[in-house]
Structures are given as structure tokens and as C-alpha cells.
Design a protein around this motif. Structure first.
Motif, mmCIF file in Angstrom:
data_model
loop_
_atom_site.group_PDB
_atom_site.id
_atom_site.type_symbol
_atom_site.label_atom_id
_atom_site.label_comp_id
_atom_site.label_asym_id
_atom_site.label_seq_id
_atom_site.Cartn_x
_atom_site.Cartn_y
_atom_site.Cartn_z
ATOM 1 N N GLU A 25 -6.344 -13.665 3.592
ATOM 2 C CA GLU A 25 -5.726 -12.526 2.912
ATOM 3 C C GLU A 25 -6.607 -12.031 1.771
ATOM 4 O OE1 GLU A 25 -0.988 -13.330 3.534
ATOM 5 O OE2 GLU A 25 -2.060 -14.596 2.101
ATOM 6 N N GLU A 28 -9.296 -9.895 3.099
ATOM 7 C CA GLU A 28 -8.776 -8.559 3.442
ATOM 8 C C GLU A 28 -8.701 -7.686 2.191
ATOM 9 O OE1 GLU A 28 -4.957 -9.133 5.266
ATOM 10 O OE2 GLU A 28 -5.799 -10.203 6.989
ATOM 11 N N ASP A 31 -12.134 -6.667 1.062
ATOM 12 C CA ASP A 31 -12.638 -5.580 1.908
ATOM 13 C C ASP A 31 -12.064 -4.233 1.469
ATOM 14 O OD1 ASP A 31 -14.205 -7.316 3.394
ATOM 15 O OD2 ASP A 31 -12.792 -7.435 5.079
ATOM 16 N N LYS A 32 -10.759 -4.209 1.175
ATOM 17 C CA LYS A 32 -10.118 -2.970 0.723
ATOM 18 C C LYS A 32 -10.707 -2.520 -0.615
ATOM 19 C CE LYS A 32 -5.747 -3.856 3.120
ATOM 20 N NZ LYS A 32 -6.124 -3.134 4.278
#
Length: 126
Positions: A25, A28, A31-32
Motif C-alpha cells: 500500500e 501505491e 507512486d501516486k
């Protein structure tokens, strides 16, 4: 676990965290954040922390590494929590963040709208 808040827009990412954040998580989320930084140059983050938030060691290390290597890419950081301990830590950290050019502020959960207004004040544009 986390969820992206629907008011997230442009260079502002709002995230609600509850339970334990895993390394997957965290990757993720990184990355955002990287997408926003690539597009806007700087980004602002609003993080809502629930009562029982935890993070794996790997996820915490990845988060710290990203922040340290991207301090000049963070405009504002709003932390929303009712925890008095976390609020005190945010207040202490805000002093050091200011040295890096980051505006950091704590808000109680009943001040969520004010937190959004504050974080959106200086939204960078592409």
C-alpha cells in the motif's frame, strides 16, 4: 489500509488511513505522490488518521525515505487526527518541516473542511 479521498484534485492528494498500512500500500501511495510531483513540480497532502493506525516497518521506512528525498517537492502537509500525542508530534515536526520549506499543520477531525481549505490555498498548477 488507506483510501483516496474524493476531494483530491490537481496537486492535492487526500488520504484516509486506518488499520495497518502494508509495504504494498505504501508503494501505491508513493507512486501516486510521484505522479503528482512529476506533473505539478510540488504537491500537497492531506492525511486523515483513524484511531488505530499502524504501519509496517518496511512501509514506515519507505515513507520516510520518500519524504527525505522529496522535501523540496512537498508544498503543504495537513494531518487530521484527534490523537493528542500525534497532534503534539505534528506541531514539533512542523518546526523542522518549515526549515525544509514545507508548511505542516494539525487539524482535529471536526476541522476536516478547514484542513481541505488550508491545503487547497496554494495548489500548484501544471
Amino acid at each position: 489500509m488507506y483510501k483516496i479521498l474524493p476531494r483530491s484534485d490537481g496537486a492535492v492528494l487526500g488520504v484516509e488511513v486506518s488499520g495497518t498500512v502494508t509495504i504494498e500500500e505504501e508503494k501505491e501511495l508513493i507512486d501516486k505522490a510521484n505522479e503528482l510531483v512529476s506533473k505539478y513540480g510540488k504537491a500537497s497532502f492531506l492525511v486523515v488518521l483513524g484511531d488505530h493506525v499502524g504501519v509496517s516497518f518496511e512501509a514506515a521506512a519507505a515513507d520516510i525515505k520518500w519524504i527525505v528525498t522529496h522535501m523540496n517537492k512537498i508544498a503543504r502537509l495537513a494531518i487530521v487526527t484527534d490523537s493528542k500525542l500525534l497532534a503534539a508530534l505534528v506541531d514539533i515536526d512542523a518546526t523542522f518541516a518549515k526549515l525544509a520549506g514545507i508548511s505542516e499543520k494539525h487539524f482535529d477531525s471536526d476541522e476536516l473542511d478547514q484542513a481541505w481549505e488550508w491545503i487547497e490555498e496554494t495548489m500548484p498548477t501544471p
